[in-house]
Write a protein that holds these residues in place. Structure first.
Motif, PDB file in Angstrom:
ATOM      1  N   ALA A 174      28.465 -63.520 -15.374  1.00 34.13           N
ATOM      2  CA  ALA A 174      28.901 -62.118 -15.343  1.00 34.13           C
ATOM      3  C   ALA A 174      29.012 -61.560 -16.758  1.00 34.13           C
ATOM      4  O   ALA A 174      28.656 -60.407 -17.008  1.00 34.13           O
ATOM      5  CB  ALA A 174      30.241 -62.012 -14.630  1.00 34.13           C
ATOM      6  N   LEU A 175      29.490 -62.393 -17.689  1.00 38.04           N
ATOM      7  CA  LEU A 175      29.632 -61.925 -19.073  1.00 38.04           C
ATOM      8  C   LEU A 175      28.275 -61.594 -19.680  1.00 38.04           C
ATOM      9  O   LEU A 175      28.174 -60.762 -20.579  1.00 38.04           O
ATOM     10  CB  LEU A 175      30.356 -62.979 -19.918  1.00 38.04           C
ATOM     11  N   LYS A 176      27.221 -62.260 -19.175  1.00 42.97           N
ATOM     12  CA  LYS A 176      25.880 -61.961 -19.700  1.00 42.97           C
ATOM     13  C   LYS A 176      25.446 -60.562 -19.299  1.00 42.97           C
ATOM     14  O   LYS A 176      24.667 -59.922 -19.994  1.00 42.97           O
ATOM     15  CB  LYS A 176      24.879 -62.981 -19.145  1.00 42.97           C
ATOM     16  N   ILE A 177      25.941 -60.101 -18.123  1.00 40.25           N
ATOM     17  CA  ILE A 177      25.539 -58.777 -17.639  1.00 40.25           C
ATOM     18  C   ILE A 177      26.278 -57.675 -18.405  1.00 40.25           C
ATOM     19  O   ILE A 177      25.738 -56.615 -18.677  1.00 40.25           O
ATOM     20  CB  ILE A 177      25.845 -58.650 -16.122  1.00 40.25           C
ATOM     21  N   VAL A 178      27.543 -57.954 -18.767  1.00 37.98           N
ATOM     22  CA  VAL A 178      28.379 -56.911 -19.372  1.00 37.98           C
ATOM     23  C   VAL A 178      28.028 -56.738 -20.847  1.00 37.98           C
ATOM     24  O   VAL A 178      27.817 -57.707 -21.560  1.00 37.98           O
ATOM     25  CB  VAL A 178      29.865 -57.300 -19.244  1.00 37.98           C
ATOM     26  N   GLU A 179      27.997 -55.489 -21.274  1.00 39.21           N
ATOM     27  CA  GLU A 179      27.802 -55.205 -22.692  1.00 39.21           C
ATOM     28  C   GLU A 179      29.160 -55.002 -23.345  1.00 39.21           C
ATOM     29  O   GLU A 179      29.978 -54.239 -22.830  1.00 39.21           O
ATOM     30  CB  GLU A 179      26.986 -53.916 -22.856  1.00 39.21           C
ATOM     31  N   PRO A 180      29.426 -55.670 -24.469  1.00 39.40           N
ATOM     32  CA  PRO A 180      30.717 -55.421 -25.120  1.00 39.40           C
ATOM     33  C   PRO A 180      30.767 -54.002 -25.684  1.00 39.40           C
ATOM     34  O   PRO A 180      29.779 -53.511 -26.216  1.00 39.40           O
ATOM     35  CB  PRO A 180      30.745 -56.459 -26.241  1.00 39.40           C
ATOM     36  N   THR A 181      31.906 -53.344 -25.524  1.00 35.38           N
ATOM     37  CA  THR A 181      32.065 -52.007 -26.099  1.00 35.38           C
ATOM     38  C   THR A 181      32.755 -52.151 -27.445  1.00 35.38           C
ATOM     39  O   THR A 181      33.018 -53.253 -27.899  1.00 35.38           O
ATOM     40  CB  THR A 181      32.928 -51.138 -25.171  1.00 35.38           C
ATOM     41  N   GLU A 182      33.105 -51.033 -28.049  1.00 38.29           N
ATOM     42  CA  GLU A 182      33.713 -51.086 -29.379  1.00 38.29           C
ATOM     43  C   GLU A 182      35.054 -51.788 -29.373  1.00 38.29           C
ATOM     44  O   GLU A 182      35.368 -52.564 -30.252  1.00 38.29           O
ATOM     45  CB  GLU A 182      33.864 -49.670 -29.944  1.00 38.29           C
ATOM     46  N   ASP A 183      35.865 -51.484 -28.338  1.00 38.59           N
ATOM     47  CA  ASP A 183      37.159 -52.163 -28.292  1.00 38.59           C
ATOM     48  C   ASP A 183      37.107 -53.337 -27.314  1.00 38.59           C
ATOM     49  O   ASP A 183      37.937 -53.482 -26.441  1.00 38.59           O
ATOM     50  CB  ASP A 183      38.291 -51.195 -27.949  1.00 38.59           C
ATOM     51  N   GLY A 184      36.064 -54.160 -27.470  1.00 37.70           N
ATOM     52  CA  GLY A 184      36.006 -55.395 -26.700  1.00 37.70           C
ATOM     53  C   GLY A 184      35.438 -55.187 -25.308  1.00 37.70           C
ATOM     54  O   GLY A 184      34.530 -54.401 -25.104  1.00 37.70           O
ATOM     55  N   LEU A 185      36.051 -55.892 -24.373  1.00 38.18           N
ATOM     56  CA  LEU A 185      35.489 -55.946 -23.037  1.00 38.18           C
ATOM     57  C   LEU A 185      36.165 -54.938 -22.130  1.00 38.18           C
ATOM     58  O   LEU A 185      37.367 -54.736 -22.203  1.00 38.18           O
ATOM     59  CB  LEU A 185      35.715 -57.354 -22.497  1.00 38.18           C
ATOM     60  N   LYS A 186      35.381 -54.294 -21.284  1.00 43.88           N
ATOM     61  CA  LYS A 186      35.968 -53.435 -20.249  1.00 43.88           C
ATOM     62  C   LYS A 186      36.092 -54.276 -18.987  1.00 43.88           C
ATOM     63  O   LYS A 186      35.101 -54.673 -18.380  1.00 43.88           O
ATOM     64  CB  LYS A 186      35.065 -52.230 -19.984  1.00 43.88           C
ATOM     65  N   ALA A 187      37.338 -54.549 -18.604  1.00 49.89           N
ATOM     66  CA  ALA A 187      37.557 -55.447 -17.482  1.00 49.89           C
ATOM     67  C   ALA A 187      36.952 -54.900 -16.188  1.00 49.89           C
ATOM     68  O   ALA A 187      36.459 -55.659 -15.350  1.00 49.89           O
ATOM     69  CB  ALA A 187      39.047 -55.693 -17.292  1.00 49.89           C
ATOM     70  N   ALA A 188      36.974 -53.575 -16.045  1.00 51.37           N
ATOM     71  CA  ALA A 188      36.426 -52.981 -14.834  1.00 51.37           C
ATOM     72  C   ALA A 188      34.933 -53.286 -14.721  1.00 51.37           C
ATOM     73  O   ALA A 188      34.419 -53.550 -13.634  1.00 51.37           O
ATOM     74  CB  ALA A 188      36.672 -51.485 -14.836  1.00 51.37           C
ATOM     75  N   GLU A 189      34.232 -53.272 -15.875  1.00 50.80           N
ATOM     76  CA  GLU A 189      32.800 -53.584 -15.851  1.00 50.80           C
ATOM     77  C   GLU A 189      32.576 -55.048 -15.516  1.00 50.80           C
ATOM     78  O   GLU A 189      31.627 -55.402 -14.807  1.00 50.80           O
ATOM     79  CB  GLU A 189      32.176 -53.267 -17.211  1.00 50.80           C
ATOM     80  N   LEU A 190      33.463 -55.908 -16.038  1.00 53.63           N
ATOM     81  CA  LEU A 190      33.336 -57.329 -15.750  1.00 53.63           C
ATOM     82  C   LEU A 190      33.551 -57.595 -14.257  1.00 53.63           C
ATOM     83  O   LEU A 190      32.879 -58.440 -13.659  1.00 53.63           O
ATOM     84  CB  LEU A 190      34.329 -58.135 -16.579  1.00 53.63           C
ATOM     85  N   ALA A 191      34.459 -56.838 -13.654  1.00 56.06           N
ATOM     86  CA  ALA A 191      34.709 -57.009 -12.228  1.00 56.06           C
ATOM     87  C   ALA A 191      33.439 -56.709 -11.428  1.00 56.06           C
ATOM     88  O   ALA A 191      33.071 -57.460 -10.511  1.00 56.06           O
ATOM     89  CB  ALA A 191      35.858 -56.109 -11.781  1.00 56.06           C
ATOM     90  N   VAL A 192      32.761 -55.605 -11.792  1.00 55.71           N
ATOM     91  CA  VAL A 192      31.503 -55.266 -11.108  1.00 55.71           C
ATOM     92  C   VAL A 192      30.475 -56.370 -11.333  1.00 55.71           C
ATOM     93  O   VAL A 192      29.783 -56.806 -10.409  1.00 55.71           O
ATOM     94  CB  VAL A 192      30.960 -53.916 -11.629  1.00 55.71           C
ATOM     95  N   ALA A 193      30.410 -56.846 -12.585  1.00 54.02           N
ATOM     96  CA  ALA A 193      29.429 -57.879 -12.920  1.00 54.02           C
ATOM     97  C   ALA A 193      29.689 -59.158 -12.135  1.00 54.02           C
ATOM     98  O   ALA A 193      28.752 -59.810 -11.665  1.00 54.02           O
ATOM     99  CB  ALA A 193      29.464 -58.162 -14.417  1.00 54.02           C
ATOM    100  N   LEU A 194      30.979 -59.490 -11.957  1.00 57.37           N
ATOM    101  CA  LEU A 194      31.306 -60.706 -11.211  1.00 57.37           C
ATOM    102  C   LEU A 194      30.841 -60.595  -9.763  1.00 57.37           C
ATOM    103  O   LEU A 194      30.388 -61.569  -9.161  1.00 57.37           O
ATOM    104  CB  LEU A 194      32.820 -60.947 -11.240  1.00 57.37           C
ATOM    105  N   GLU A 195      30.955 -59.387  -9.221  1.00 54.45           N
ATOM    106  CA  GLU A 195      30.514 -59.196  -7.833  1.00 54.45           C
ATOM    107  C   GLU A 195      29.003 -59.359  -7.702  1.00 54.45           C
ATOM    108  O   GLU A 195      28.506 -59.732  -6.645  1.00 54.45           O
ATOM    109  CB  GLU A 195      30.917 -57.802  -7.340  1.00 54.45           C
ATOM    110  N   ASN A 196      28.278 -59.060  -8.776  1.00 56.90           N
ATOM    111  CA  ASN A 196      26.818 -59.096  -8.699  1.00 56.90           C
ATOM    112  C   ASN A 196      26.209 -60.378  -9.235  1.00 56.90           C
ATOM    113  O   ASN A 196      25.014 -60.607  -9.067  1.00 56.90           O
ATOM    114  CB  ASN A 196      26.230 -57.908  -9.471  1.00 56.90           C
TER     115      ASN A 196
END
Lengths: 414, 408
Positions: free
Chosen positions: A324-346
């Motif tokens: 899932a972390l491979k799918i998420v792009e880090p933003t300026e202030d680190g990780l957006k947990a909401a995006e990671l949640a979507v990535a984990l589902e996919n």
């Protein structure tokens, strides 16, 4: 001295700043586990597994080009300590919280995370539940930021019954013997629920005190009187060992179907008494021998022992997190947990046991389960005995899946 | 003791200013310290003042905790019971359960009393997992602190002040209670219950009342805890909670008024700090308890009060220098012991064992230095410091004893 310290800290600050400008802030993952006290043995297994797999993710580049930072917190074995350490973890900047060794603690952590996220919208944290198997956690207490990477009572019991049925050892008369609390009740309900589908009769159901009984012979007599072929039990630790020993002592010819026979020490303690009994777990060392052996050996070189009990499941769960972390792009202030949640589902992870994924409806992992039997023929022995677990049937992730509980009303962020 | 009120004012002022002085994690620890201080004070009323040693105080703490959680869910922080008043529910249920349990247990005294309280607490503990609707099963009952009176109660600061106000208020009430005739009678119950009965007092009713009051304050502490963590789980009824409050109170000094509170706060703080530093913090906690019981049987605060009330007659300068020497030699002993324990713990840990490859024992890093376990240095260092410390302590003690003898 003070000047030197000052110079050093300034240099360190410069380094930090330059690193920050080069890449994003490193992702912090907090393990809030029971690391001291009577229940520490399981907590330390989770710690080994988490350290191993986070190490693997870091070897392959970490997150956003930075290694992931693993913070460790000792929850002191109870919900109060856990609530405290979750706050500490979040205030130290953790985006993901890992915990597994107790459903009581899991109940606290998942609620704390839910409330934190309600109060701090836009700044959410994720909770990855590595082993709290209570049905509620993906039922009435389910929420969008909780993910369970271990099976639950429904998955354990149904796969166990399926596997035993197919192996022709289930028999017609099944006895449900369980501990009298939410977990035992869940196991009992699922055993009874599967009776019609698999065509067996539940001859009797017993709920007994938890970790208080020293002599199981009266219970064994009831099993005998009921004429049971198989005992399905969710018991763990002493309640499982003493039950099996009393049954063997009475010369009873029944087969046990269990959920936690692979807990370290069980086989060592039970010895020949455990032979021929069944277990349903998400891992067996003899499935897909090539990949699994490589994993086993690698794990041993890193941690000093072969993975067992909760360790493989934890590693696989974190493999999914890594994907899932491979799918998420880090933003300026680190990780957006909401995006990671979507990535984990996919995300899907390829584990030595087969592909695993996260069900979006209730965030329960969907993974293969292996129905296995205690035997001397096992390649990897447990607890330095002559016994180990041989796979009887691998139940694919799709077949192991159980329906989403009606009580789960997950609110998805719009 | 003329400095008493001044000292108290300063303490309260520091407590009020605390959110601006310490980090979030420490403030969190402070909330738990306050709760365990109040719980220990409730226990201290029963055990220290009335001389009834209860081994089951977790039951009333737990009752208060669950009552508050259910009330929080039922009222939603509005109407009759706004969020800041929720501890009242904990107090009320604690009082009622204390009256019931106290009626039975205070029929006996001493060991038998302790056994009954233990049995009642175990009854609750055994019952709780079976009653899923009340106690919530394994995952517990959770709730949500709702805003009330214009305060959000979402941040840690709000929770801290809520806990602070309730704890200070309750400890104040406990102090006033100890000054009432009933509170004075409690001391009589401890010292000589038979004589009290001959004087015409109903000692059973008296014991029940004091038990109930103690349970009420334990219930308030429980309610504060479940408000802090916004949940209650039946593990709160486990016997180690009952044991912890006994240990904390005795470490602080159960017979002096603020002794239990300080014991509770100090030991909670110790657990908070040390559990993140070392895996064997429970061992240290046990060692502290044993040492306090062996050498300071009055407890930390009890000993301090005793020293202030009955100065040794050596003059302040001399007392201070003896104290400093004692503390210094104890610090050396403690450092040696901690070094040895930590070194052994690292040496015996499975992690270290995993790194050992046929005869090659890697260095162990401890206190910023690397030590080779095969060389003499770490063992000599730890044992040496420990030995020197013990020798110093004995020397100081001998000198003090010799002085006393010379004076006598």
């Amino acid at each position: 001295m003070t000047f030197r310290n000052f110079a050093r800290s300034t240099a360190a600050m410069m380094l930090v700043f330059s690193a920050a400008s080069a890449g994003a802030e490193p992702l912090k993952i907090a393990l809030v586990e029971t690391l001291s006290g009577p229940q520490a043995s399981t907590g330390l297994l989770y710690r080994d597994a988490v350290k191993y797999q986070i190490g693997k993710i870091n070897e392959s580049g970490g997150f956003g080009g930075e290694p992931i930072e693993l913070l460790e917190f000792d929850n002191q074995g109870g919900p109060v300590g856990a609530a405290d350490r979750v706050r500490a973890a979040i205030s130290e900047g953790a985006d993901v919280i890992l915990q597994g060794s107790s459903s009581a603690v899991a109940g606290q952590v998942t609620e704390d995370v839910r409330k934190y996220n309600l109060r701090n919208a836009g700044n959410e944290v994720l909770y990855i539940n590595l082993g709290g198997e209570a049905m509620e956690l993906t039922g009435a207490k389910c929420h969008y930021y909780h993910f369970r990477t271990s099976p639950n009572a429904a998955i354990r019991v149904n796969t166990l019954l399926d596997g035993m049925k197919e192996a022709g050892v289930l028999g017609d008369n099944v006895y449900a013997m369980n501990q009298n609390y939410s977990w035992g009740v869940d196991v009992q309900d699922n055993t009874v629920g599967a009776a019609e589908r698999l065509g067996f009769t539940v001859v009797e159901q017993t709920l007994h005190d938890v970790n208080k009984i020293q002599d199981f012979s009266p219970y064994v007599q009831r099993v005998q009187a009921a004429g049971a072929d198989t005992v399905i039990t969710g018991n763990w630790s002493n309640d499982l060992l003493l039950l099996m020993k009393a049954s063997s002592g009475a010369g009873l010819d029944v087969r046990f179907g269990t959920a936690f026979l692979d807990q370290p020490g069980n086989i060592g303690n039970a010895g020949a008494v455990a032979e021929g009994h069944f277990l349903s777990a998400p891992f067996n060392a003899e499935v897909n021998p090539e990949e699994t052996s490589a994993f086993m050996e690698d794990y041993k070189t890193v941690t000093g022992h072969y993975p067992s009990y909760v360790e493989p499941t934890t590693v696989f769960g974190l493999m999914l997190l890594g994907e899932a972390l491979k799918i998420v792009e880090p933003t300026e202030d680190g990780l957006k947990a909401a995006e990671l949640a979507v990535a984990l589902e996919n995300a899907t992870a390829e584990t030595p046991m087969g592909p695993i994924s996260m069900r979006a409806d209730d965030h329960q992992i969907i993974q293969p389960m292996i129905v296995q039997k205690v035997s001397t023929e096992a390649k990897y022995k447990a607890d330095d005995t002559e016994f180990g677990f041989v796979p009887i049937k691998v139940i694919s992730a799709v077949d192991a899946e159980q329906p989403v509980q009606d009580s789960c009303k997950m609110k998805r962020p719009s | 003791m003329k400095f008493g009120p001044l000292l108290l004012l300063i303490t309260v002022a520091v407590l009020i200013a605390l959110p601006w002085l310490v980090s979030g994690s420490m403030l969190n620890a402070a909330v738990q310290m306050l709760i365990s201080a109040l719980f220990a004070m409730a226990f201290g009323l029963l055990c220290g003042q009335a001389g009834m040693l209860s081994f089951g105080h977790a039951a009333y703490f737990g009752v208060g905790a669950f009552a508050a959680v259910h009330a929080m869910n039922a009222f939603g922080g509005e109407g009759l019971l706004p969020t800041p008043l929720l501890p009242l529910v904990g107090g009320a249920t604690g009082l009622i359960s204390g009256l019931l349990a106290g009626y039975f247990s205070t029929k006996r005294t001493g060991v038998y009393f302790a056994m009954i309280t233990l049995a009642l607490a175990e009854l609750m503990h055994a019952l709780a997992p079976h009653l899923k609707t009340v106690f919530g099963g394994e995952a517990g009952v959770s709730s949500f602190r709702m805003p009330a009176w214009g305060i959000g109660f979402g941040t840690l600061n709000d929770v801290y002040f809520l806990t602070l106000v309730w704890t200070v208020l309750c400890i104040g009430l406990l102090y006033l209670f100890s000054k009432t005739p009933l509170g004075r009678l409690a001391l009589g119950l401890r010292e000589n219950a038979h004589r009290l009965r001959f004087l015409g007092y109903n000692t059973h009713a008296l014991g029940t009342l004091i038990f109930a009051v103690s349970a009420m304050f334990a219930g308030i502490a429980g309610a504060l805890q479940s408000m802090n963590i916004e949940a209650a789980n039946y593990v709160v009824l486990e016997s180690h909670i009952s044991t912890a409050v006994v240990l904390n109170s005795f470490i602080g000094g159960v017979r002096v008024f603020l002794g239990p509170a300080i014991g509770g706060a100090v030991m909670t703080f110790f657990g908070h700090v040390s559990s993140d530093l070392t895996r064997v913090w429970l061992l240290y906690q046990g060692i502290i308890f044993v040492l306090v019981m062996m050498f300071l049987p009055r407890g930390l605060v009890g000993e301090l009060v005793e020293r202030i009330r009955n100065p040794s007659g050596d003059g302040i300068a001399h007392t201070l220098s003896t104290l400093l020497m004692r503390l210094a030699s104890l610090a050396i002993t403690a450092f040696g012991a901690v070094f040895l324990i930590e070194f052994l713990q690292r040496f015996l840990s499975p992690e270290y064992r995993a790194g050992v490859t046929d005869g090659n024992w890697p260095d162990i890093s401890l206190f910023t230095y690397d030590w080779s376990p095969l060389s003499m240095s770490p063992w000599a260092f730890g044992l040496g410091l420990f030995g020197i410390g013990i020798a110093l302590v004995t020397m100081v003690n001998r000198r003090v004893a010799a002085r006393k003898e010379a004076q006598a």
